[in-house]
Design a protein around this motif. Structure first.
Motif, PDB file in Angstrom:
ATOM      1  N   LEU A 108       0.825  -1.207   0.000  1.00  0.00           N
ATOM      2  CA  LEU A 108       0.000   0.000   0.000  1.00  0.00           C
ATOM      3  C   LEU A 108       0.862   1.261   0.000  1.00  0.00           C
ATOM      4  O   LEU A 108       0.552   2.241  -0.680  1.00  0.00           O
ATOM      5  CB  LEU A 108      -0.928  -0.007   1.217  1.00  0.00           C
ATOM      6  CG  LEU A 108      -1.979  -1.133   1.245  1.00  0.00           C
ATOM      7  CD1 LEU A 108      -2.740  -1.118   2.560  1.00  0.00           C
ATOM      8  CD2 LEU A 108      -2.943  -0.995   0.071  1.00  0.00           C
ATOM      9  N   GLN A 111       2.333   1.813  -3.521  1.00  0.00           N
ATOM     10  CA  GLN A 111       1.309   2.308  -4.442  1.00  0.00           C
ATOM     11  C   GLN A 111       1.101   3.807  -4.273  1.00  0.00           C
ATOM     12  O   GLN A 111       1.022   4.557  -5.258  1.00  0.00           O
ATOM     13  CB  GLN A 111      -0.014   1.578  -4.201  1.00  0.00           C
ATOM     14  CG  GLN A 111      -0.096   0.191  -4.798  1.00  0.00           C
ATOM     15  CD  GLN A 111      -1.492  -0.394  -4.671  1.00  0.00           C
ATOM     16  OE1 GLN A 111      -2.488   0.328  -4.733  1.00  0.00           O
ATOM     17  NE2 GLN A 111      -1.570  -1.701  -4.486  1.00  0.00           N
ATOM     18  N   ASN A 112       1.015   4.254  -3.021  1.00  0.00           N
ATOM     19  CA  ASN A 112       0.748   5.671  -2.768  1.00  0.00           C
ATOM     20  C   ASN A 112       1.967   6.540  -3.064  1.00  0.00           C
ATOM     21  O   ASN A 112       1.815   7.682  -3.509  1.00  0.00           O
ATOM     22  CB  ASN A 112       0.290   5.854  -1.318  1.00  0.00           C
ATOM     23  CG  ASN A 112      -1.151   5.421  -1.104  1.00  0.00           C
ATOM     24  OD1 ASN A 112      -2.083   6.149  -1.435  1.00  0.00           O
ATOM     25  ND2 ASN A 112      -1.348   4.223  -0.586  1.00  0.00           N
ATOM     26  N   ARG A 115       1.873   7.046  -6.720  1.00  0.00           N
ATOM     27  CA  ARG A 115       0.798   7.984  -7.060  1.00  0.00           C
ATOM     28  C   ARG A 115       1.221   9.420  -6.761  1.00  0.00           C
ATOM     29  O   ARG A 115       0.896  10.358  -7.508  1.00  0.00           O
ATOM     30  CB  ARG A 115      -0.470   7.615  -6.291  1.00  0.00           C
ATOM     31  CG  ARG A 115      -1.715   8.379  -6.752  1.00  0.00           C
ATOM     32  CD  ARG A 115      -2.961   7.890  -6.051  1.00  0.00           C
ATOM     33  NE  ARG A 115      -3.350   6.565  -6.526  1.00  0.00           N
ATOM     34  CZ  ARG A 115      -3.264   5.459  -5.786  1.00  0.00           C
ATOM     35  NH1 ARG A 115      -2.787   5.514  -4.555  1.00  0.00           N
ATOM     36  NH2 ARG A 115      -3.648   4.298  -6.282  1.00  0.00           N
ATOM     37  N   MET A 116       1.935   9.626  -5.654  1.00  0.00           N
ATOM     38  CA  MET A 116       2.410  10.970  -5.295  1.00  0.00           C
ATOM     39  C   MET A 116       3.455  11.470  -6.293  1.00  0.00           C
ATOM     40  O   MET A 116       3.475  12.666  -6.639  1.00  0.00           O
ATOM     41  CB  MET A 116       3.007  10.947  -3.887  1.00  0.00           C
ATOM     42  CG  MET A 116       1.987  10.763  -2.770  1.00  0.00           C
ATOM     43  SD  MET A 116       2.787  10.461  -1.166  1.00  0.00           S
ATOM     44  CE  MET A 116       3.828  11.915  -1.037  1.00  0.00           C
ATOM     45  N   ALA A 120      -1.903   9.603 -10.900  1.00  0.00           N
ATOM     46  CA  ALA A 120      -2.719   8.401 -11.062  1.00  0.00           C
ATOM     47  C   ALA A 120      -3.079   8.100 -12.513  1.00  0.00           C
ATOM     48  O   ALA A 120      -3.580   7.012 -12.808  1.00  0.00           O
ATOM     49  CB  ALA A 120      -4.007   8.536 -10.243  1.00  0.00           C
ATOM     50  N   THR A 225      -1.543   1.339  -9.805  1.00  0.00           N
ATOM     51  CA  THR A 225      -2.216   0.112  -9.346  1.00  0.00           C
ATOM     52  C   THR A 225      -1.960  -1.083 -10.260  1.00  0.00           C
ATOM     53  O   THR A 225      -2.542  -2.152 -10.046  1.00  0.00           O
ATOM     54  CB  THR A 225      -3.736   0.343  -9.243  1.00  0.00           C
ATOM     55  OG1 THR A 225      -4.241   0.767 -10.524  1.00  0.00           O
ATOM     56  CG2 THR A 225      -4.055   1.402  -8.195  1.00  0.00           C
TER      57      THR A 225
END
Length: 300
Positions: A108, A111-112, A115-116, A120, A225
């Motif tokens: 997790l 993934q974040n 994304r940062m 996305a 993702t």
């Protein structure tokens, strides 16, 4: 409905192409499982970072594609080592559940972080960077087509599987890996530095994940993702072939890829994830050791 051999052959070829990607990711999962005796659920995110590192090399650093691929493998190997040092090494003596929860947490977090950094939105820069030669296709009897990229992925997967088997069974470091997998305490008493062996295992497994991520990034879009489903499918492939078995991981990936494509083609594309889970559950029920795995009381 009339039987169309050409369509069936095309489905099988596409399934093999997808399956060998699952197999490459499953190779990394099996390798890490052999060394650490845990399932590295964050391996799908290593796969994802492999694609993004190559994307970074091509776009931000303006590197040629082949050099961006090498950079990605090296960075993912370093990332895998960092994950081992920070997250797993402190839990060497902890119950397996602790390491499992940690792996999910790392997944997790990665993934974040992706994304940062990259946002996305899906990106096709890596796919657009491949050469025109890789985009060309060859005709196969029956009307099916196979691109040079897909053919390169299949050949590379066979080479990686053969090389990994040779490494594990014919080299000193491979013998040390197998010794650590069987009994870390006994291996340590025999003079093997288990921490170094496990770190090397993480570096190799993460490098394999990067290669798979790059191959997918050259065929599809990349996004934060993208590693989730590929990680689930690769885990199912590793279980199907016999987790810890290198040849079994590749075989499991190919079987899973063909089953997915045939299910999507003849039933519905919405069942692709379900097929992975169903195959994994059936194997666990009827053959816990996998297709090529050795039966053991521990796995059962």
């Amino acid at each position: 409905m009339d039987f169309d051999f050409g369509s069936l052959l095309a489905f099988i070829i596409f399934g093999v192409t997808i399956g060998v990607v699952y197999g490459i990711v499953a190779l990394g999962i099996s390798l890490i499982y052999s060394g650490l005796d845990i399932v590295h659920f964050a391996h799908g995110e290593i796969f994802m970072f492999g694609a993004y590192f190559a994307f970074l090399g091509v776009t931000a650093l303006n590197l040629p594609l082949w050099l961006a691929l090498i950079l990605s493998v090296v960075l993912c190997a370093i990332l895998g080592v960092i994950i081992d040092l920070v997250a797993y090494r402190p839990l060497r003596s902890a119950p397996r559940l602790s390491a499992l929860i940690t792996a999910i947490g790392i997944s997790l977090v990665l993934q974040n972080v992706a994304r940062m950094i990259w946002g996305a939105e899906p990106r096709r820069d890596l796919a657009n960077a491949k050469s025109e030669f890789l985009a060309q296709t060859i005709m196969i009897p029956g009307g099916a087509q196979l691109s040079y990229l897909d053919l390169s992925i299949i050949v590379l997967a066979v080479f990686l599987m053969a090389g990994l088997n040779r490494l594990i069974y014919l080299t000193r470091i491979g013998k040390a890996m197998r010794a650590c997998a069987q009994d870390k305490m006994a291996a340590s008493l025999m003079g093997i530095n288990t921490n170094i062996v496990i770190t090397i295992t993480f570096a190799l497994g993460s490098g394999l994940g990067a290669i798979a991520g790059i191959m997918v990034g050259m065929r599809e879009t990349i996004e934060p993702t993208m590693g989730y489903y590929k990680g689930v499918a690769a885990f199912a492939a590793a279980v199907l072939g016999g987790i810890g078995n290198i040849t079994g991981a590749m075989l499991g990936g190919i079987v899973l890829g063909i089953a997915e494509v045939l299910g999507a083609g003849y039933i519905s594309s919405g069942y692709r994830i379900a097929i992975a889970y169903i195959l994994m559950i059936l194997v666990i029920i009827f053959r816990p050791s996998g297709l090529l795995g050795r039966a053991s009381a521990n796995r059962a």
